[in-house]
Each structure stands twice: as structure tokens, then as C-alpha cells.
Design an enzyme around this catalytic site. Structure first.
Site, mmCIF file in Angstrom:
data_model
loop_
_atom_site.group_PDB
_atom_site.id
_atom_site.type_symbol
_atom_site.label_atom_id
_atom_site.label_comp_id
_atom_site.label_asym_id
_atom_site.label_seq_id
_atom_site.Cartn_x
_atom_site.Cartn_y
_atom_site.Cartn_z
ATOM 1 N N LYS A 195 20.908 -20.818 1.943
ATOM 2 C CA LYS A 195 21.219 -22.250 1.905
ATOM 3 C C LYS A 195 21.142 -22.703 0.444
ATOM 4 C CE LYS A 195 20.919 -26.762 2.043
ATOM 5 N NZ LYS A 195 20.662 -27.606 0.853
ATOM 6 N N THR A 249 7.725 -28.619 -6.348
ATOM 7 C CA THR A 249 6.445 -28.359 -5.695
ATOM 8 C C THR A 249 6.309 -29.181 -4.426
ATOM 9 O OG1 THR A 249 5.381 -27.759 -7.778
ATOM 10 C CG2 THR A 249 3.936 -28.496 -5.996
ATOM 11 N N GLY A 252 8.342 -27.474 -1.769
ATOM 12 C CA GLY A 252 7.698 -26.210 -1.463
ATOM 13 C C GLY A 252 6.470 -26.387 -0.592
ATOM 14 N N GLU A 269 8.724 -20.376 -5.518
ATOM 15 C CA GLU A 269 8.741 -20.503 -6.980
ATOM 16 C C GLU A 269 8.988 -21.967 -7.270
ATOM 17 O OE1 GLU A 269 9.607 -21.247 -10.409
ATOM 18 O OE2 GLU A 269 11.526 -20.206 -10.136
ATOM 19 N N CYS A 303 12.543 -24.509 -14.647
ATOM 20 C CA CYS A 303 11.157 -24.591 -14.188
ATOM 21 C C CYS A 303 10.180 -24.094 -15.240
ATOM 22 C CB CYS A 303 10.988 -23.807 -12.892
ATOM 23 S SG CYS A 303 11.543 -22.093 -13.019
ATOM 24 N N GLU A 400 6.350 -33.005 -14.000
ATOM 25 C CA GLU A 400 7.547 -32.262 -14.385
ATOM 26 C C GLU A 400 8.743 -33.210 -14.502
ATOM 27 O OE1 GLU A 400 9.487 -27.990 -13.306
ATOM 28 O OE2 GLU A 400 9.136 -29.331 -11.616
#
Length: 498
Positions: A195, A249, A252, A269, A303, A400
């Protein structure tokens, strides 16, 4: 406009005209299919802001069809039992086919995410090289024998594929990060449902035809396009045994929670806020070049970007002046132009996010040394931005940004540098710039990061694992670690006594 730029402008206009109504379907069980709902979405060129293509939007029924095809190819099909040499040959053939289409794929990537053509060409070449590497690795999956402490018994281990893998990939490095998941999964004997991000779906769909041409059996590789709802349906599907994800994050964490409910395997990751540490004995020109590449490469959309630049106070002013001057020389422009070093951001949502952080930086009192301006009148551009005298407690140093924003943080000695570097929820990467290798060896074990570069930055290779500590992820990609991550270990005991 000179002749070269005129040709590039014509190339862009012609490509967009030819692909304006390009229709893309889902790739399931080695067949191209419309989505059951018939819904579609469009891509956007981040330089011209033109929309192009009509991409199928996969819904729950499509997700189920793809997972069922992968399940059948794994449970009832021959793929897990295919000879490793055959899997190796198919992966090598896929690499050859990718290389034969390298310019076409790279150009499509430019129109999807705005990175420069040369960078996208290198990424596509890396995917082809990774095909060969993991093809060879397919023949190295093995267990080990164990000397039993019980007489009359033999024991050993074997590694077996996990099953159906969902590979969910981001928009910043679509094929590169797909290869890190797809190729070791296939080498180990798993089947895969991919995906890609809705920002960059077409470059991944182009692999479908190459998978067919290479000769992979039906159901081994499937591709679903869609938005976050498509990804959520895939993650929640009970037929998926492992989820391999690269992205934020926050997402995730949500994936890990869903996977935990049914004990699905995960590799994640995730984000980073990596320190790039420059000591007073560093080779100044090399350090400046490394810092620029670390944060402004890919327009900061990576990243492992070295977004926190820690500089020893003794050289802070000298280094800052050199960094500003060199960064000012970066050539911004059309990513199709070979001379362009700095392209637009990938999509409007990311552009708006970076703009918000520029406002946050101003409110927090960061000293603007360069850049700080954004425009979407001719592409989604944010200038390469350098912020001075940043405190590590500020949001711009802790969150980030995923854009071309470097935060310069002064430090006095090694102890302070390590403290600042580790004072983050992330732990993906770190850089050290010093001519003192004793110092480097002394600091490497103190840095809480999955990758440490010394006198270089953003280097990688398919034989070296990549991944992070803390909230930067779970597991490793690339190398033997990646191959093992797509296997289960089975222990065997045999009673050969009376």
C-alpha cells in the site's frame, strides 16, 4: 528563458498533457482491476501544481481480495516452497526490468513528490541493486544445529517465512523504502500486499507490470492504492501476518496497537530528530558540506535528516558563517533540470506543516540566519532555512519538521554534546564531525541512535542494517537483519534413540 530551460518546460508540459487522464487500477493476483466502488483520486505535480492521473481508491472489499490472493499464494500456493534459487532468479530479473525502465520510473517519481530527477534516478537504481542483493540472500536463509545435552536426541532450528506481509510505504522515498520491505519479504518466501502513499502511488503501480513480466506467480505481489482508510483496513485485516511500515511515529504507534490486538508481527521505521555534531577539530569544509547534505538533501524530507546541528562553541561563529554562505549557493528550481539542487516539497499538507513550524520558530525566538520564506505561487517551495542559537527544549528542536529547516545548537564539550544529542524521544541517526578518531570511538557507544556516521552523513547500503532506537522505530531493515525479520524460527527435536 534559455534553450535548456525551454526544453525542460516543454518536457514537463508534454508529460502532464500525456498523463492528465492516465487511469490506474489495482494489481491483485497478477490482474489489473478497478476498485469495487469505482472511486478514484488524483496525483499533483508539486512544481507546476497540476493534477494528473485517475488512481483507483481501494476499499475494504478490495483489501480483502488482495489479502485473500496473498493468503492463497502462501497457504495453498507454491511460493513458500519455491526453491531459493528460483526466488533469487525472479528477484534478479525484476532488478533487470527496473533498470530497463529507470528513466521512465524516475521521471514519474519527480512528478509525484518533486525530488530531483537525478536523486530519483539513483533511488531507482538502488532498488534494482537491492533486487540482486536480496535475490542472492534468498539462498542464505538457514538455521543451525545444537548439541543436545540429552542422549539420544538431535536438535536444530529452521527459518520459515511468516506469511502475508503488508508493506505500507511513505511518499518521500517510495521505491527505495518499498524495496527495503518487499525484497527481503519475497526472498524469505512471504507473499506481499503493498500500500503506497496516496501522494506517490503510480511509481509503485509501475512495478506491477514488471512483476508480471518477471514471472512471479499470482498473488505473490499485490498493490493497493488509496488513502489512510485503505491502509487502516489492510492493517486490521486478520489475514495479514506482519505489517512493515515507514512513516510518522504517530501512525506507527497506531499500527502497533492494532497489530498487538491479534499479535501480528511489525517492523516500524519512524521519525527522527537526528543530531549532526560538529567539533572544533572537524575539517570545516567537509563538515559544512555534510551538514548541508544532511538537512537540505531531498528538501529536508527524510527521516534521518540531520535537523539538529550541534556546533562546538569555539567554532560556532566561523562554522555558521560558512554554512550560511554555502547554503545560499544552492540552486532552487525545476526538479527535472539537472542543475537543480533543491526542489519543492511533496504536497500541500507538508508545505503547510513546514510553514507552521517557521512561525513557531519565530515565536520561540530563534535567530533567522537564512531563508524562512515560503511560496506556493510557482511550486511548493520553502527556502533552505537556518536558525541560530536554538535551545534544545524548543519545539523546533524536539518535533520532526520534515522540511528544509536546520536548527543550530551550540555546545561546550563532549559531555554536553552527548547530553543534547540524546535529549530527544527519537533515536534514528547521529553524525560526528571530528578528526580525532579516539573521540569518535569514545562517543559512538554513548549516542542513542541506530546509525552513527563519522565524517559523513546519510550513507547507506543494502548490506548494512538501518533502523532506530526509542520512538524512531522497531526492528531493522536491510542486511541479514531484514531477511531474518521476515522469518519465524522453528526448533526441532528428534528422538533417535531407542
Amino acid at each position: 528563458m534559455d534553450t535548456t530551460l525551454a526544453k525542460i518546460s516543454d518536457l514537463r508540459a508534454n508529460w502532464l498533457r500525456a498523463h492528465a487522464d492516465r487511469a490506474e487500477q489495482l494489481f491483485i493476483n497478477n490482474e489489473w482491476r478497478h476498485s469495487v466502488s469505482g472511486a478514484t483520486f488524483r496525483c499533483m505535480d508539486p512544481f507546476s501544481l497540476a493534477h494528473w492521473g485517475h488512481i483507483a481508491m481501494a476499499g475494504p472489499v478490495d483489501v480483502d481480495a488482495a489479502v485473500s490472493a496473498a493468503r492463497a499464494a502462501f497457504d495453498g500456493g507454491a511460493w513458500p516452497r519455491t526453491a531459493p534459487a528460483r526466488r533469487a532468479a525472479l528477484l534478479a530479473r525484476l532488478g533487470e526490468l527496473v533498470e530497463s525502465s529507470i528513466d521512465e520510473i524516475a521521471r514519474t517519481l519527480v512528478f509525484e513528490n518533486g525530488k530531483t530527477f537525478e536523486e530519483m534516478r539513483r533511488m531507482t537504481q538502488s532498488f534494482a541493486s537491492d533486487c540482486r542483493f536480496f535475490g542472492a540472500m534468498a539462498e542464505t536463509v538457514h538455521g543451525y544445529t545444537v548439541s543436545s545435552n540429552l542422549p539420544g536426541y538431535a536438535s536444530y532450528t529452521v527459518r520459515e517465512p511468516i506469511g502475508v506481509v503488508a508493506a505500507i510505504t511513505p511518499w518521500n522515498t517510495p521505491l527505495g523504502l518499498l524495496g527495503w520491505k518487499l525484497l527481503p519479504a519475497l526472498a524469505a518466501g512471504n507473499t506481499v500486499v503493498i500500500k503506497p502513499s496516496e501522494v506517490t502511488p503510480v511509481s509503485t503501480l509501475m512495478l506491477g507490470d514488471l512483476v508480471l513480466e518477471a514471472g512471479f506467480p499470482p498473488g505473490v505481489v499485490n498493490i493497493l492504492t488509496g488513502d489512510g482508510t485503505t491502509g487502516a483496513a489492510l492493517v486490521a485485516h486478520p489475514g495479514v501476518d506482519k505489517i512493515a511500515f515507514t512513516g510518522s511515529t504517530r501512525t506507527g504507534t497506531a499500527i502497533a496497537k492494532l497489530a498487538a490486538e491479534r499479535h501480528a508481527r511489525v517492523s516500524l521505521e519512524l521519525g527522527g530528530k537526528s543530531p549532526n555534531i560538529v567539533f572544533e577539530d572537524a575539517a570545516l569544509e567537509k563538515a559544512v558540506a555534510g551538514v548541508i547534505g544532511g538537512i537540505f538533501g531531498a528538501s529536508g524530507q527524510s527521516c534521518n535528516a540531520g535537523s539538529r546541528v550541534l556546533v562546538q562553541r569555539a567554532i560556532y561563529d566561523e562554522f555558521t558563517a560558512a554554512l550560511v554562505e554555502r547554503t545560499r549557493q544552492l540552486r532552487t528550481g525545476d526538479p527535472l533540470d539537472p542543475q537543480t539542487q533543491f526542489g519543492p516539497l511533496a504536497f500541500r499538507g507538508q508545505y503547510q506543516k513546514v510553514c507552521e513550524y517557521l512561525s513557531i520558530a519565530e515565536a520561540e525566538g530563534a535567530r533567522l540566519l537564512l531563508g524562512g520564506k515560503a511560496t506556493d505561487s510557482a511550486g511548493l517551495f520553502v527556502e533552505p532555512t537556518i536558525l541560530g542559537d536554538v535551545d534544545n527544549s524548543w519545539r523546533i528542536a524536539r518535533e520532526e519538521i520534515f522540511g528544509p529547516v536546520a536548527s543550530l545548537i551550540p555546545f561546550d564539550d563532549e559531555a554536553e554534546a552527548v547530553r543534547i544529542a540524546n535529549d530527544t524521544v527519537f533515536g534514528l541517526a547521529a553524525g560526528l564531525w571530528t578528526e580525532n578518531l579516539r573521540r569518535a570511538h569514545r562517543l559512538i557507544p554513548q549516542l542513542r541512535a541506530g546509525v552513527v556516521w563519522v565524517n559523513t552523513y546519510r550513507m547507506g547500503g543494502h548490506a548494512i542494517p538501518f533502523g532506530g532506537y526509542k520512538q524512531s522505530g522497531v526492528g531493522r531493515e536491510m542486511g541479514i537483519d531484514a531477511l531474518n525479520a521476515y522469518t519465524e524460527v522453528k526448533s526441532v527435536w528428534i528422538n533417535h534413540g531407542e
